[in-house]
Design a protein around this motif. Structure first.
Motif, mmCIF file in Angstrom:
data_model
loop_
_atom_site.group_PDB
_atom_site.id
_atom_site.type_symbol
_atom_site.label_atom_id
_atom_site.label_comp_id
_atom_site.label_asym_id
_atom_site.label_seq_id
_atom_site.Cartn_x
_atom_site.Cartn_y
_atom_site.Cartn_z
ATOM 1 N N VAL A 236 29.009 44.316 77.171
ATOM 2 C CA VAL A 236 29.089 43.295 78.214
ATOM 3 C C VAL A 236 29.508 41.958 77.607
ATOM 4 N N GLN A 237 28.886 41.584 76.496
ATOM 5 C CA GLN A 237 29.214 40.305 75.851
ATOM 6 C C GLN A 237 30.671 40.240 75.425
ATOM 7 N N LEU B 289 38.914 42.535 68.328
ATOM 8 C CA LEU B 289 38.066 42.892 67.196
ATOM 9 C C LEU B 289 36.652 43.253 67.635
ATOM 10 N N GLY B 290 36.063 42.432 68.488
ATOM 11 C CA GLY B 290 34.708 42.699 68.940
ATOM 12 C C GLY B 290 34.617 43.976 69.752
ATOM 13 N N LEU B 291 35.595 44.222 70.615
ATOM 14 C CA LEU B 291 35.599 45.448 71.408
ATOM 15 C C LEU B 291 35.726 46.676 70.528
ATOM 16 N N VAL C 56 37.314 38.129 78.627
ATOM 17 C CA VAL C 56 37.795 37.671 79.931
ATOM 18 C C VAL C 56 37.882 36.148 79.950
ATOM 19 N N ILE C 57 36.837 35.500 79.452
ATOM 20 C CA ILE C 57 36.794 34.037 79.472
ATOM 21 C C ILE C 57 37.847 33.431 78.544
ATOM 22 N N THR D 138 18.306 40.836 80.627
ATOM 23 C CA THR D 138 19.128 40.170 79.624
ATOM 24 C C THR D 138 20.577 40.097 80.061
ATOM 25 N N VAL D 139 21.109 41.191 80.596
ATOM 26 C CA VAL D 139 22.487 41.189 81.093
ATOM 27 C C VAL D 139 22.635 40.198 82.238
ATOM 28 N N ARG D 140 21.671 40.191 83.145
ATOM 29 C CA ARG D 140 21.735 39.271 84.284
ATOM 30 C C ARG D 140 21.701 37.816 83.814
ATOM 31 N N TYR D 141 20.843 37.520 82.851
ATOM 32 C CA TYR D 141 20.768 36.153 82.302
ATOM 33 C C TYR D 141 22.100 35.758 81.674
#
Length: 230
Positions: free
Chosen positions: A133-134, A186-188, A140-141, A94-97
């Protein structure tokens, strides 16, 4: 009341407050992204219904393009809410995808490494890893202007270590502990509280202009005191 119990209750209250703020953020995202695309689609369709078939062709093409954009946005938000691959696949898959998808979509160079021998973790722990990760890569993006991201997952008999590095603009880690959490972090903040409720540890190294390193260590078993509000 025992001190550990009080601390756990405080963590749960903080977690619920951040979850509520996350719900408001999702609501705004649905309105601003999906709502605007659907409104544009409706406007085009109203225009097309009054045109001859020959004149309607170009407008129908625009409608199809808007519909495709809407589908992509729905898939993106749906994955953020509940990654489908995690339902039947491994955390590593899932992380790789996710990383491959973000790399192709945004032109971001991503390196992913993981332990060669991997044992499945409790669902709560795998979910916390994926959320981190998300959120980290999403930041970052959206904010970091980074060119390169490294994600590393390591596992031993006692713990799972997740490290995420980027070469972006960085930020002040103190913002993660502010009473009024900035939208960017917020998400972090929500992920940090989830990790702490699971008995894990979290560390952020960052400064303006110096990139960011996020490290999280999570147990391979879930403590009984870990309770997530529904």
């Amino acid at each position: 009341m025992d001190e550990p119990v009080r601390q756990n209750e405080d963590q749960v209250r903080q977690f619920m407050a951040v979850q509520e703020a996350e719900s408001r953020r999702l609501s705004r995202r649905l309105h601003d992204e999906i709502g605007q695309l659907l409104a544009a689609l409706c406007m085009r369709l109203h225009l097309v219904q009054d045109l001859d078939v020959q004149d309607a062709g170009p407008h129908l093409g625009e409608c199809l393009a808007i519909a495709q954009q809407s589908i992509e946005k729905v898939r993106e938000i749906s994955f953020d809410l509940s990654p489908l691959m995690l339902e039947g696949g491994s955390l590593l898959d899932t992380v790789r995808y996710y990383l491959d998808h973000q790399s192709r979509r945004h032109g971001l160079a991503v390196d992913f490494t993981a332990s060669s021998s991997w044992t499945p973790l409790p669902r709560e722990v795998e979910g916390a890893c994926l959320r981190l990760v998300q959120e980290a890569v999403g930041n970052v993006i959206q904010h970091a202007s980074a060119r390169h991201v490294q994600v590393e997952l390591r596992q031993d008999a006692e713990a799972t270590d997740l490290t995420i590095r980027d070469d972006g603009v960085g930020f002040s880690p103190a913002s993660l502990s502010q009473p009024c959490v900035p939208p960017r972090t917020l998400g972090l903040t929500a992920v940090r509280q989830r990790i702490e409720l699971l008995g894990g540890k979290w560390h952020v190294e960052s400064a303006p202009g110096q990139g960011t390193v996020i490290r999280a260590t999570l147990p391979v078993t879930v403590p009984r005191t870990a309770a997530f509000p529904s």
